[in-house]
Design an enzyme around this catalytic site. Structure first.
Site, short mmCIF file in Angstrom:
data_model
loop_
_atom_site.label_atom_id
_atom_site.label_comp_id
_atom_site.label_asym_id
_atom_site.label_seq_id
_atom_site.Cartn_x
_atom_site.Cartn_y
_atom_site.Cartn_z
N GLY A 10 0.85 -1.19 0.00
CA GLY A 10 0.00 0.00 0.00
C GLY A 10 0.88 1.24 0.00
N LYS A 11 0.31 2.38 -0.19
CA LYS A 11 1.07 3.63 -0.11
C LYS A 11 0.09 4.77 0.12
CE LYS A 11 5.43 4.93 -0.59
NZ LYS A 11 6.59 4.14 -0.12
#
Ligand code: NAD
Length: 461
Positions: free
Chosen positions: A115-116
């Site tokens: 994720g980011k």
């Protein structure tokens, strides 16, 4: 537009299609369908969350700040990845970085997905109080999708342990009674952070280089010499040089300064750091630079190197001041890229003389430049392999927070090196045998792991 990540995932799938050992019980039409499904799954994020954070500023005005949390893939565990605080943040960039996290965690056998996050601000334009509010709002807006078993953010460009402490505290407030220590990593030690987390990326970057050139080349010498592989020849040529290796480091921040210090202190390699650079200049001395003095100076000067002849004289440092980009084109054996993305490109790759490059930053070499370096048999340790020290120690932090049992610093480094060694031992034999680049091999390995898990979990038909 196809990103470099998408392109290499597509190539990895093509290469795996011809590998009979990969999903051996899937054949014919079904095999083709499975590969099409895989391409669709890996090239798109599972979820894109976007919010406009409502922030009352100290001057009384209200600002709406765009913010993202992108959850690429959670096949192997909860989503994991940093939150970038930068003006240039955009959905495509965050999505690409989230995909890289999925691949990075997969190759290092970390039980996390990718994720980011991103917040479109220049943090220098805000007071500490306003930044604290931005962090709290980020947690409030994305609370439903975050948590120690759902999605665990960490610091990234523009954020640090201060922001992670604030975010964890807010997560605790809005989720009373729930476990909260493992909701964010990269926190300060007092807030449940791990010893060694700050230095982990730089130490891991240097370890990857040292392990391949010193230990692996030594232990596998006979096999490497017999493979007739172009990268094996490059490795042995460097390992056999009858002199000290010269090293240049682009970027002298959290990652670059630690990698430079490791190189400076590494008696095994006799690494001679002849150049370091920052956002302003390159410092060069063919006989080697006093890295500890430069590191102490930079720690006192907001990360900058001494940039004038007077400052160098006051520190008793003998070095030439060259322009910022000069670090890329010096006649050195090894180049560490630890500043930012897109530094070695089509327009400057011909001037790069190093025979061995290590990516401390994310995506510092563009796709075209990467191909040009591979044609010249230059060894490149790619970002997803070399700079994973941060996420590996974040995983240790998450484990320590679950158990509320904390490791000593030497235990953290020992676990970090074991993990990186295991990953390299998994991937290097193929790299020195199949003619693909190390980046292609890392992607192939990660895609194979993710695909097998998806298939076994009944998500591919
Ligand atoms: P940092 O901000 O501490 O240091 C960045 C360094 O790059 C500084 O010396 C800065 O002066 C220099 N720099 C900035 N702009 C430049 C330019 N245009 N040309 C040359 N140098 C320039 O950042 P960091 O934490 O050391 O991270 C460096 C890179 O590594 C980033 O790309 C980051 O995303 C990546 N990375 C960091 C970690 C981590 O744990 N810190 C983990 C994985 C990847």
């Amino acid at each position: 537009m196809e990103t470099q990540t998408d392109e290499i995932i597509r190539q990895s799938l093509q290469a795996l299609g011809d590998t009979p050992a990969f999903l051996p019980d899937v054949a014919g039409n079904q095999r083709e369908q499975v590969f099409q499904s895989l391409a669709a799954i890996l090239s798109t994020p599972n979820k894109v969350h976007k919010a406009f954070l409502r922030i009352p500023l100290e001057n009384g005005r209200v600002r709406r700040i765009p913010a993202y949390r992108i959850q690429h893939n959670d096949t192997l565990g909860p989503y994991k990845g940093g939150v970038r605080f930068h003006e240039s943040v955009n959905e495509a960039e965050v999505t690409n970085l989230a995909a890289l996290m999925t691949l990075k965690n997969a190759i290092h056998d970390i039980p996390f997905g990718g994720g980011k996050g991103g917040i479109i601000i220049n943090p220098h334009d805000y007071t500490a109080k306003e930044l604290n509010l931005i962090c709290k709002k980020y947690v409030q807006y994305f609370n439903d999708v975050l948590g120690p078993d759902k999605d665990i953010p960490a610091p990234d460009m523009g954020s640090s342990e201060r922001e992670m402490d604030w975010m964890m505290a807010e997560y605790k407030s809005v989720n009373p009674g729930k476990p909260y220590l493992g909701s964010f990593t990269g926190k300060s030690i007092i807030s449940g952070g791990s010893l060694g987390r700050k230095e982990a990326t730089g130490k891991g970057v240097y370890f990857a280089f040292r392990y391949m050139l010193h230990q692996y080349a030594k232990e596998q010498r006979e096999w490497l010499a017999g493979t007739d592989n172009r990268f094996a020849r490059s490795l042995l040529a460097l390992a056999d040089l009858p002199r000290q290796l010269s090293v240049a480091v682009q970027g002298f921040g959290n990652v670059g300064a630690v990698a430079a210090l490791e190189a400076h202190r590494c008696s095994r390699m006799n690494g001679k750091v002849v150049a370091v650079s920052d956002r302003n200049i390159t410092l060069y001395n063919a006989e080697g630079l006093p890295v500890p003095i430069l590191q102490q100076y930079s720690a006192r000067h907001w990360g900058d190197l001494p940039g004038t002849a007077e400052e160098l004289a006051s520190l008793d440092v003998d070095a030439q001041i060259l322009e910022r980009e000069a670090v890329l084109h010096l006649d050195v054996d090894v180049l560490f890229l630890a500043a930012l993305q897109d530094q070695v490109r089509d327009d400057n790759v011909d001037g790069v003389k190093a025979r061995f490059i290590v990516e401390g930053a994310n995506a510092p070499i563009t796709g075209g430049a990467d191909k040009a370096l591979a044609e010249r048999d230059v060894i490149v340790i790619p970002d997803i392999l070399a700079n994973a020290g941060g996420v590996i120690v974040s995983y240790f932090e998450w484990l320590q927070d679950r158990e509320t049992q904390f490791y000593r610093e030497d235990q953290v480094y020992s676990l970090l090196y074991d993990k990186m060694r295991d990953t390299m031992n998994n991937i290097l034999p193929a790299y020195f045998a199949d003619g693909l680049t190390l980046r292609q091999n890392c992607y192939k390995h990660a895609v194979m792991k993710l695909s097998t898990a998806l298939y076994r979990q009944g998500k591919l038909f």
